[in-house]
Enzyme design. Structure first.
Site, short mmCIF file in Angstrom:
data_model
loop_
_atom_site.label_atom_id
_atom_site.label_comp_id
_atom_site.label_asym_id
_atom_site.label_seq_id
_atom_site.Cartn_x
_atom_site.Cartn_y
_atom_site.Cartn_z
N GLN A 166 3.83 -5.25 -3.78
CA GLN A 166 4.61 -4.16 -4.34
C GLN A 166 4.68 -4.26 -5.86
OE1 GLN A 166 5.77 -5.60 -1.25
NE2 GLN A 166 4.70 -3.79 -0.50
N SER A 169 4.92 -13.95 2.70
CA SER A 169 4.46 -13.62 1.37
C SER A 169 3.81 -14.83 0.68
CB SER A 169 5.62 -13.04 0.56
OG SER A 169 5.19 -12.53 -0.67
N LYS A 224 3.84 -10.89 5.94
CA LYS A 224 4.19 -10.01 4.80
C LYS A 224 3.08 -10.18 3.76
CE LYS A 224 6.51 -7.45 1.89
NZ LYS A 224 5.58 -7.51 0.75
#
Length: 417
Positions: free
Chosen positions: A353, A324, A349
């Site tokens: 979201q 991320s 990742k």
């Protein structure tokens, strides 16, 4: 009597539809890397998306105005033998979960009020559990990274370990959020994880971990030989920019000649923190990451400065536990400055979201975008490749990757001199 009952059921059904439409229409604001957490905002969907007309699917007309759901709702309430045991809220929650399950994205999930509370505690940096970031890879529950000084790390859990069972219950078919809720629990209690580890050949074993209250640290640093500052990032939290500024002030006073950013086993965090920290190493207005929402809708996140370290020799450490925001920062430094990335391929990742607050204390976490590096490469599932691959020898007491980073940065310093 039957007519009144039918009208009541119809009224309940309409209320249910209103709640379902509300779920679809609620949109949050404010964002973090891999997770947008914000206040409630309602944005109407385009008329073409609202499911109020019939659609043609494979030559067959299918009602898309929730009439099928209404029909099932009525039949459950009028025909189900244990009607007195029905819980309408659970039926609604189940319908929403089923809708998200059909999407096929493990990161898009619905939280009931208690799950919402638990999730927000995790995001805020303190919770009871084992201290490991988990995700889905090839539909298998996988450890992204154990957090620094956590029960998970002390038990020997490693990035890329697959969790096959939780307290003897198979994780096959289990959603990510279901697994997380089972792994978390009160401090002082135990959880037994079945682990499959690929290290040359697959090993399967069990680990018993005692849960603790997890307080996630932000970062730390130490001076290595040759006046090289090694800065370890454990996550990108809200306080990371302030913590990093203090470290910069300290290393500048220490006559630092080069910096190693250690992003290994860093599962990510807030986008704003990653962008802020990139601004110390890159000129202003450089692209850090592009958010691709699909439908030709993108947003670029750029540096704001102060860029005081843009000429400082720099290398970055990554591994399969870097995810991320870690991947975003590593990708930005590679694409903009060609900074050497040392270690192993990162986790991958790269989706975003958004967390939406819903009525009654529930919430919806839904994937709304994917991350692209400044050169346009997708992070999702592909990860970031190191420019210098160094696999850590598990049986060695030496940190092979850090040693390579020290050699590399000393070479950079010599070339600069």
């Amino acid at each position: 009597m039957m007519q009144d009952e039918s009208q009541q059921q119809s009224s309940k059904a309409r209320a249910f539809f209103a709640r379902v439409v509300l779920v679809i229409m609620l949109v949050g604001i404010s964002f973090g890397a891999g997770l947008i957490v914000g206040q409630l905002k309602q944005t109407p969907l385009p008329t073409s998306i609202l499911p109020f007309n019939s659609i043609n699917l494979s030559g067959q007309t299918v009602p898309s105005s929730f009439s099928l759901i209404e029909d099932v709702w009525k039949r459950i309430h009028t025909q189900y033998v244990y009607n007195d045991k029905l819980d309408d809220s659970q039926l609604i929650y189940g319908a929403i979960r089923g809708m998200l399950g059909a999407v096929g994205d493990p990161y898009s999930v619905f939280f009931n009020p208690q799950e919402s509370k638990d999730f927000l505690e995790t995001v805020n940096g303190q919770f009871d559990g084992i201290g490991a970031e988990v995700g889905m890879r090839d539909s298998q529950l996988t450890i992204i990274a154990p957090l620094k000084d956590s029960p998970a790390e002390r038990s020997g859990l490693k990035a890329a370990d697959q969790i096959t069972t939780i307290d003897s219950v198979s994780t096959k078919g289990m959603t990510l959020e279901e697994a997380v809720s089972k792994i978390r629990g009160l401090r002082g209690t135990n959880v037994v994880l079945g682990i499959a580890r690929q290290n040359g050949e697959q090993k399967i074993f069990s680990i018993t971990i005692t849960r603790e209250t997890i307080k996630v640290p932000s970062m730390k640093w130490e001076m290595k030989d040759g006046n090289i500052a090694a800065i370890s990032f454990f996550q990108f939290s809200e306080r990371s920019p302030q913590d990093f500024q203090k470290i910069v002030e300290e290393i500048q006073r220490a006559d630092t000649r080069g910096i190693i950013l250690d992003l290994r086993n860093n599962p990510g965090g807030y986008l704003s923190a990653a962008v802020d920290i990139a601004g110390w190493f890159l000129p202003k207005n450089q692209i850090v990451v592009t958010e691709d929402f699909g439908r030709e809708n993108t947003e670029e996140h750029t540096t704001k400065g102060p860029a005081t370290l843009q000429n400082m020799p720099l290398v970055v450490l990554i591994n399969k536990g870097s995810a991320s925001a870690s991947e975003i920062l590593a990708g930005a430094l590679l694409d903009n400055r060609q900074v050497p990335l040392i270690g192993e391929k990162s986790f991958g990742k790269g989706s975003v979201q958004q967390l939406d607050s819903l009525s009654g204390g529930s919430s919806l976490k839904i994937t709304v975008a994917r991350w692209l590096t400044p050169s346009g490469r997708s992070i999702q599932e592909q990860g970031i490749d190191p420019t210098i691959t160094v696999k850590q020898n598990e049986s060695s007491k030496e940190d092979d990757q850090l040693n390579k980073a020290l050699d590399t940065i000393m070479e950079l310093i010599r070339n600069q001199d």
